[in-house]
Design an enzyme around this catalytic site. Sequence first.
Site, mmCIF file in Angstrom:
data_model
loop_
_atom_site.group_PDB
_atom_site.id
_atom_site.type_symbol
_atom_site.label_atom_id
_atom_site.label_comp_id
_atom_site.label_asym_id
_atom_site.label_seq_id
_atom_site.Cartn_x
_atom_site.Cartn_y
_atom_site.Cartn_z
ATOM 1 N N PRO A 1 0.922 -1.169 -0.205
ATOM 2 C CA PRO A 1 0.097 -0.040 -0.062
ATOM 3 C C PRO A 1 0.773 1.082 -0.065
ATOM 4 C CG PRO A 1 -0.199 -1.267 2.093
ATOM 5 C CD PRO A 1 0.551 -2.064 1.245
ATOM 6 N N ASN A 2 0.299 2.197 -0.818
ATOM 7 C CA ASN A 2 0.858 3.610 -0.937
ATOM 8 C C ASN A 2 2.156 3.715 -1.769
ATOM 9 O OD1 ASN A 2 -1.233 4.939 0.463
ATOM 10 N ND2 ASN A 2 -0.446 3.854 2.426
ATOM 11 N N ARG B 1 5.551 12.265 -3.116
ATOM 12 C CA ARG B 1 5.653 12.882 -1.881
ATOM 13 C C ARG B 1 6.716 12.063 -0.984
ATOM 14 N NH1 ARG B 1 -0.382 13.606 0.469
ATOM 15 N NH2 ARG B 1 0.548 14.915 1.624
ATOM 16 N N TYR C 1 11.571 8.476 0.533
ATOM 17 C CA TYR C 1 11.321 7.507 -0.152
ATOM 18 C C TYR C 1 12.034 7.673 -1.510
ATOM 19 C CZ TYR C 1 7.991 5.831 3.135
ATOM 20 O OH TYR C 1 7.606 5.326 4.357
ATOM 21 N N ASN D 1 8.066 -5.848 -1.038
ATOM 22 C CA ASN D 1 8.105 -4.776 -0.280
ATOM 23 C C ASN D 1 6.433 -4.611 0.054
ATOM 24 O OD1 ASN D 1 7.984 -2.352 1.197
ATOM 25 N ND2 ASN D 1 8.891 -1.076 -0.371
ATOM 26 N N ALA E 1 3.410 -0.960 4.741
ATOM 27 C CA ALA E 1 2.693 -1.104 6.162
ATOM 28 C C ALA E 1 2.476 -2.654 6.414
ATOM 29 C CB ALA E 1 1.715 -0.195 6.244
ATOM 30 N N HIS F 1 4.416 -4.955 8.919
ATOM 31 C CA HIS F 1 4.535 -4.781 10.160
ATOM 32 C C HIS F 1 3.101 -5.138 10.799
ATOM 33 C CE1 HIS F 1 7.810 -2.386 8.873
ATOM 34 N NE2 HIS F 1 6.731 -1.320 8.349
ATOM 35 N N ASP G 1 1.416 -15.859 5.878
ATOM 36 C CA ASP G 1 0.709 -17.171 5.523
ATOM 37 C C ASP G 1 0.812 -17.456 4.088
ATOM 38 O OD1 ASP G 1 0.458 -17.646 8.347
ATOM 39 O OD2 ASP G 1 -1.706 -17.454 8.132
ATOM 40 N N GLU H 1 12.728 -9.644 1.480
ATOM 41 C CA GLU H 1 12.137 -8.313 1.930
ATOM 42 C C GLU H 1 12.832 -7.261 1.834
ATOM 43 O OE1 GLU H 1 11.087 -8.989 5.872
ATOM 44 O OE2 GLU H 1 10.719 -6.534 6.359
ATOM 45 N N HIS I 1 12.973 -3.151 1.659
ATOM 46 C CA HIS I 1 12.446 -1.711 2.209
ATOM 47 C C HIS I 1 13.349 -0.501 1.529
ATOM 48 C CE1 HIS I 1 9.207 -3.380 4.881
ATOM 49 N NE2 HIS I 1 10.579 -4.202 5.088
ATOM 50 N N LEU I 2 12.548 0.376 1.030
ATOM 51 C CA LEU I 2 13.158 1.629 0.681
ATOM 52 C C LEU I 2 14.267 2.367 1.874
ATOM 53 C CD1 LEU I 2 10.589 2.813 -1.629
ATOM 54 C CD2 LEU I 2 12.729 2.000 -2.656
ATOM 55 N N SER I 3 13.487 2.541 2.776
ATOM 56 C CA SER I 3 13.883 3.190 3.890
ATOM 57 C C SER I 3 14.643 2.335 4.941
ATOM 58 C CB SER I 3 12.806 4.219 4.676
ATOM 59 O OG SER I 3 11.942 3.249 5.080
ATOM 60 N N ARG J 1 13.772 4.186 12.156
ATOM 61 C CA ARG J 1 12.395 5.056 12.095
ATOM 62 C C ARG J 1 11.665 4.544 13.329
ATOM 63 N NH1 ARG J 1 9.776 4.658 6.201
ATOM 64 N NH2 ARG J 1 8.579 6.313 7.486
ATOM 65 N N ARG K 1 7.822 -0.036 13.074
ATOM 66 C CA ARG K 1 8.489 -0.336 11.972
ATOM 67 C C ARG K 1 9.381 -1.273 11.952
ATOM 68 N NH1 ARG K 1 5.958 3.189 8.218
ATOM 69 N NH2 ARG K 1 5.627 5.197 9.079
HETATM 70 O O1 CA2 Z 1 10.616 1.981 3.180
HETATM 71 C C1 CA2 Z 1 9.718 1.306 2.785
HETATM 72 O O2 CA2 Z 1 10.030 0.584 1.680
HETATM 73 C C2 CA2 Z 1 8.584 0.985 3.691
HETATM 74 O O3 CA2 Z 1 8.020 -0.475 3.312
HETATM 75 C C3 CA2 Z 1 7.374 1.796 3.048
HETATM 76 C C4 CA2 Z 1 6.324 1.820 3.725
HETATM 77 C C5 CA2 Z 1 6.213 1.872 5.176
HETATM 78 O O4 CA2 Z 1 4.994 1.694 5.877
HETATM 79 C C6 CA2 Z 1 7.308 0.703 5.838
HETATM 80 O O5 CA2 Z 1 7.533 0.891 7.363
HETATM 81 C C7 CA2 Z 1 8.488 0.980 5.195
HETATM 82 C C8 CA2 Z 1 5.321 3.181 3.343
HETATM 83 C C9 CA2 Z 1 5.093 3.271 1.852
HETATM 84 C C10 CA2 Z 1 4.426 4.755 1.595
HETATM 85 O O6 CA2 Z 1 4.966 5.125 0.524
HETATM 86 C C11 CA2 Z 1 4.859 6.443 0.111
HETATM 87 C C12 CA2 Z 1 5.237 6.907 -0.921
HETATM 88 C C13 CA2 Z 1 5.305 8.306 -1.164
HETATM 89 C C14 CA2 Z 1 4.432 9.103 -0.673
HETATM 90 C C15 CA2 Z 1 3.856 8.553 0.509
HETATM 91 C C16 CA2 Z 1 4.027 7.304 0.907
#
Ligand code: CA2
Length: 155
Positions: free
Chosen positions: A16-17, A24, A29, A80, A83, A86, A93, A104, A106-108, A113, A117
């Site tokens: 998601p997202n 943003r 990210y 990836n 959210a 977590h 499963d 797995e 993650h960008l960040s 953080r 997370r």
């Molecule tokens: O760092 C990552 O790749 C995460 O999986 C990104 C998730 C976050 O919930 C994880 O803890 C770490 C959030 C993705 C949200 O992506 C956005 C991208 C642009 C603007 C807003 C949100």
Amino acid sequence: MTTQFSRPLVGVLNGPNLNLLGTRQPEIYGRATLADIERRCGEVGDEVGLAVECVQSNHEGALVDAIQEWRTRAAGFVVNAAAYTHTSIALRDALLATGLPLVEVHLSNVHARDEFRHRSYLADIASAVIAGCGPEGYEFALRHLAGRLARTTRA
Ligand code: CA2
């Protein structure tokens, strides 16, 4: 006579997202869009001999469906789960049920953080976890899987 060699398929799953990437929060990210990342995954796949299919969804059930659909065709996953990493026992499963290796990503750096997370429902079933490398993390994951699959499928 022609012989066809099909490349192992890796499913790249984004949660998601992540469809908002590049629009943003670039300080967290980066500036690459999801389309940029998916394009790069295809290029790296070509380089290392993997077929790559990418799916992104904002819906947990749709991500489970995608994993189930890949179950009989894929050789591994780059995940990836955003959210859902977590929170989601359902994704854990579904991935476990495939019996296939996953990385797995993650960008960040999730460990630098918020505390919530730091927990992952996927890390202990992953063959590798990559966090904080930005979009390059997907590339590292594909290269890792390619090496691993080559080692396990060699006669
Ligand atoms: O760092 C990552 O790749 C995460 O999986 C990104 C998730 C976050 O919930 C994880 O803890 C770490 C959030 C993705 C949200 O992506 C956005 C991208 C642009 C603007 C807003 C949100």
